[in-house]
Write an enzyme that holds these catalytic residues in place. Structure first.
Site, PDB file in Angstrom:
ATOM      1  N   ASP A  85      -4.091 -70.713 -12.177  1.00 56.42           N
ATOM      2  CA  ASP A  85      -4.846 -69.636 -12.798  1.00 56.42           C
ATOM      3  C   ASP A  85      -3.979 -69.060 -13.911  1.00 56.42           C
ATOM      4  O   ASP A  85      -2.806 -68.731 -13.682  1.00 56.42           O
ATOM      5  CB  ASP A  85      -5.176 -68.543 -11.780  1.00 56.42           C
ATOM      6  CG  ASP A  85      -5.874 -69.103 -10.554  1.00 56.42           C
ATOM      7  OD1 ASP A  85      -6.614 -70.094 -10.705  1.00 56.42           O
ATOM      8  OD2 ASP A  85      -5.677 -68.567  -9.454  1.00 56.42           O
ATOM      9  N   ASP A 130     -17.105 -67.265  -3.103  1.00 54.48           N
ATOM     10  CA  ASP A 130     -15.912 -66.432  -2.973  1.00 54.48           C
ATOM     11  C   ASP A 130     -16.134 -65.440  -1.834  1.00 54.48           C
ATOM     12  O   ASP A 130     -17.128 -64.701  -1.824  1.00 54.48           O
ATOM     13  CB  ASP A 130     -15.643 -65.676  -4.275  1.00 54.48           C
ATOM     14  CG  ASP A 130     -15.205 -66.614  -5.396  1.00 54.48           C
ATOM     15  OD1 ASP A 130     -15.084 -67.822  -5.140  1.00 54.48           O
ATOM     16  OD2 ASP A 130     -14.986 -66.116  -6.517  1.00 54.48           O
TER      17      ASP A 130
END
Length: 246
Positions: free
Chosen positions: A130, A8
């Protein structure tokens, strides 16, 4: 069955967030290419990259880092998400050597965009869903919609999507195990291979992953567990390889 390490990217660094909160970022490295090398040398078969700044700003911010990783490891399958909201962005990443682009927020806002992307870039599109308590979250998890994750997934059943990355926000970065019931339900509803994300903590989660391999779950993304050492990536992937070949 794949155990996919996540890198990330935030402000040029390799970080992990707690439940998607940008203010709860732990920095694990300052060199994305060096981090990719670490996981390649550990035997990863695919790499999951997320442009966190891009997810919040709606446009790629770390495209250069992604390009450098793709150039160093041209044979490594790479999937990238975060800020992918135009066909031009997808084309840029594919031309750079990325294998799949993950469409998240835009998939909820404009489902036809996903279908157009699948048509223009066949086999190269993944949808990222998500969810928090079953509801789809967007814009770097900053907003919770009134759309159920399973409903969104079903809408892409015949679109040509290669896979769905399903993240349970409540589990992400919390080291509490994968939400298998929700992940399996999503896979069963849409018929698209699902990559689980959020909660992978140790080998117990990996063994459970393999047991769910026949229910449409193609693999799992892992982040904090491999960075903090509660899961050995090399051992985990080797276990999956043995399990699937048995």
């Amino acid at each position: 069955m794949l155990i996919i390490p996540a890198i990330d990217l935030k402000d040029g660094h390799c970080v992990r967030l707690l439940q998607g909160r940008m203010e709860d970022a732990t920095v694990f490295g300052a060199d994305p290419v060096a981090m990719a090398t670490r996981w390649v040398e550990a035997g990863c078969k695919r790499l999951h990259l997320v442009d966190l700044n891009g997810a919040f700003e709606g446009a790629p911010i770390h495209a250069d880092a992604v390009l450098r990783i793709a150039q160093k490891y041209p044979k490594l399958p790479i999937q990238i998400g975060g800020g992918i909201r135009s066909l031009e962005t997808i084309a840029h990443y594919i031309e750079a050597g990325v294998s799949w682009c993950i469409i998240g927020t835009k998939a909820l806002q404009d489902p036809d965009f996903v279908k157009a992307a699948c048509k223009q870039f066949p086999g190269k599109i993944i949808v990222g869903i998500d969810a928090k308590d079953g509801w789809v979250a967007t814009d770097g998890w900053a907003d919770i919609s009134n759309v159920k994750a399973t409903d969104l997934a079903v809408g892409f059943a015949d679109a040509g999507v290669s896979a769905i990355v399903y993240t349970d926000i409540s589990r992400d970065g919390m080291m509490q195990g994968v939400n298998w019931p929700a992940t399996q339900a999503l896979a069963a509803a849409c018929g698209i291979p699902v990559i689980a994300s959020g909660g992978v903590t140790n080998m117990n989660d990996v063994t459970e992953l393999c047991q769910h391999a026949q229910s449409g779950i193609a693999g799992a993304i892992t982040g904090r567990a491999i960075y903090e050492g509660t899961l050995d990536l090399s051992a985990a992937q080797q276990y999956c390889d043995r399990y699937t070949s048995a």
